[in-house]
Scaffold this active site. Structure first.
Site, short mmCIF file in Angstrom:
data_model
loop_
_atom_site.label_atom_id
_atom_site.label_comp_id
_atom_site.label_asym_id
_atom_site.label_seq_id
_atom_site.Cartn_x
_atom_site.Cartn_y
_atom_site.Cartn_z
N ASP A 34 0.82 -1.23 0.00
CA ASP A 34 0.00 0.00 0.00
C ASP A 34 0.84 1.26 0.00
O ASP A 34 0.37 2.33 0.39
CB ASP A 34 -0.92 0.00 1.22
CG ASP A 34 -0.14 -0.05 2.54
OD1 ASP A 34 1.00 -0.56 2.55
OD2 ASP A 34 -0.66 0.43 3.57
N LYS A 130 -6.72 -0.37 6.49
CA LYS A 130 -5.63 -0.01 7.40
C LYS A 130 -5.59 1.50 7.59
O LYS A 130 -5.77 2.26 6.63
CB LYS A 130 -4.30 -0.48 6.82
CG LYS A 130 -3.15 -0.35 7.80
CD LYS A 130 -1.81 -0.45 7.11
CE LYS A 130 -1.36 0.91 6.62
NZ LYS A 130 0.04 0.93 6.16
N GLU A 171 -3.62 0.46 13.62
CA GLU A 171 -2.15 0.55 13.57
C GLU A 171 -1.62 1.76 14.35
O GLU A 171 -1.45 2.85 13.79
CB GLU A 171 -1.65 0.62 12.11
CG GLU A 171 -0.13 0.64 12.03
CD GLU A 171 0.42 0.65 10.61
OE1 GLU A 171 1.65 0.64 10.45
OE2 GLU A 171 -0.38 0.68 9.65
N GLU A 173 1.54 3.02 15.49
CA GLU A 173 2.97 2.72 15.33
C GLU A 173 3.83 3.65 16.16
O GLU A 173 3.75 4.87 16.03
CB GLU A 173 3.41 2.83 13.86
CG GLU A 173 4.90 2.55 13.72
CD GLU A 173 5.43 2.61 12.30
OE1 GLU A 173 6.64 2.37 12.13
OE2 GLU A 173 4.65 2.89 11.38
N LYS A 213 -2.16 -3.89 14.32
CA LYS A 213 -0.85 -3.84 13.63
C LYS A 213 0.08 -2.95 14.44
O LYS A 213 0.19 -1.75 14.19
CB LYS A 213 -1.01 -3.33 12.20
CG LYS A 213 0.33 -3.29 11.44
CD LYS A 213 0.16 -3.01 9.96
CE LYS A 213 1.52 -2.94 9.26
NZ LYS A 213 1.43 -2.83 7.80
N SER A 284 2.57 -8.19 9.00
CA SER A 284 1.99 -7.33 7.97
C SER A 284 3.15 -6.48 7.47
O SER A 284 3.36 -5.35 7.90
CB SER A 284 0.86 -6.46 8.54
OG SER A 284 0.36 -5.60 7.51
N TYR A 347 4.51 6.90 4.76
CA TYR A 347 4.16 6.29 3.47
C TYR A 347 2.69 6.46 3.19
O TYR A 347 2.12 5.86 2.33
CB TYR A 347 4.56 4.81 3.43
CG TYR A 347 3.95 3.96 4.50
CD1 TYR A 347 2.80 3.22 4.25
CD2 TYR A 347 4.51 3.91 5.76
CE1 TYR A 347 2.23 2.43 5.22
CE2 TYR A 347 3.94 3.12 6.73
CZ TYR A 347 2.81 2.38 6.47
OH TYR A 347 2.26 1.60 7.45
#
Length: 347
Positions: A34, A130, A171, A173, A213, A284, A347
């Site tokens: 992605d 996501k 997610e 992170e 995630k 993932s 990203y």
């Protein structure tokens, strides 16, 4: 205590739960394909390939058409908006191809107008999504406010996805940038995940129809002390056991700038950790599944087979790692030992 209103019907819950279970079936993980157009530009620049829509299509087609050895390894594929609507050389939508191969189609959705886009994406074949929220460890961050705000954003996103029959990958992170040690990362990870699951509860999110995630608990990239995969595993599993309800079907780790080999070894150690683990613990991965494949391809048509072989190798390695059976062979591939760390990765 507020009235517990049934947010989703039993049929909706079953659909979401079934999708989540398919993605993290034993031995399976997620290919994160992605990357935004800008992120692909950086990857292609490293191999002197032109960042055109056709080159992006050709590269991803190589990944999606790798031979049947990948089928037991990849439960789902996360696509970028552009990729969801691209087709193979013979005119088949990538989403259709992936479904025919038994893989669940996912989509990255972290943009505006989420309600409308989720409805459209579900119609267009996506069954999971996501959304990434990022936090950074410094001596003064992440602040309590940043943790709570990110948790609430993730919970609102998850709720909207579930309304439309889309399984949300949550997610949060924590970036690997910084000098913090393993203990500090574990502490922050626990605080972040505790806030996330409080927010998911407050927003009536159906946990059996979600996936998490997270980052693995690792020291900062600039930390002088190095830790073994077993130390990373113990810190990671301990943090998860303290914060993630057993109702969550699976935890699909991001690779967070680890090298391909490091990501496989750490995932394997996590699955071998002697603590009780009520969830599937799998991958993932984006860069940690693609770095060697991208390097082998080099933007050249004649290297397509070599590209696919490198991707298959990493998929098989991580499939073994997510059931605790990976043994490093020393055959590291085109870029398996290279650090994939990018400061302030976006990203």
């Amino acid at each position: 205590m507020p009235h517990a209103y049934p947010f989703l019907s039993p049929e909706q819950k079953k659909e979401l739960s079934d999708i989540a279970q398919r993605i993290v079936a034993p031995g399976k993980g997620i290919l994160a394909a992605d990357e935004s157009t800008g992120s692909v530009a950086k990857r292609f620049q490293s191999i002197n390939a032109e960042n055109t829509e056709e080159n992006r299509r050709l590269y991803r087609q190589l990944l999606f058409t790798a031979d049947d050895r990948v089928k037991p390894c990849i439960g789902g594929v996360i696509l970028f908006h552009e990729t969801l609507y691209q087709k193979t050389d013979d005119g088949k939508l990538f989403s259709q191809l992936l479904k025919e191969r038994g893989m669940v189609v996912g989509i990255k959705v972290d943009k505006v107008k989420l309600l409308m886009r989720c409805a459209q994406y579900k119609k267009d074949g996506a069954d999971f999504a996501k959304w990434r929220c990022v936090l950074k460890i410094t001596p003064t961050t992440p602040s309590r406010l940043a943790i709570i705000e990110n948790a609430n954003v993730l919970a609102r996103y998850a709720s909207i996805c579930q309304m439309h029959g889309i399984v949300p990958i949550v997610e949060p992170e924590i970036l690997p940038d910084g000098e913090h040690d393993l203990k500090r990362c574990q502490y922050v990870t626990e605080k972040v995940l505790a806030a996330v699951y409080k927010a998911l509860s407050d927003h009536h999110v159906y946990l059996e129809g979600t996936l998490l995630k997270p980052n693995m608990v690792t020291a900062g990239h600039s930390c002088s002390q190095k830790y073994t995969p077993q130390e990373v595993a113990m810190a990671t599993v301990t943090a998860l056991r303290r914060t993630v309800p057993p109702a969550v079907p699976g935890i699909t780790f991001l690779s967070g700038g680890q090298s391909e080999e490091e990501a496989s070894l750490n995932l394997n150690a996590i699955n071998q950790c002697p603590l009780q683990k009520p969830w599937a613990l799998t991958f993932s991965y984006g860069r940690a599944l693609q770095a060697s494949a991208l390097k082998a391809w080099g933007g050249k048509k004649e290297n397509g087979k070599a590209c696919q072989e490198e991707f298959i190798k990493r998929a098989l390695n991580n499939s073994k790692a997510c059931v605790g059976k990976y043994v490093s062979s020393g055959d590291k591939g085109a870029a398996a030992g290279e650090s994939l760390f990018v400061a302030n990765h976006a990203y």
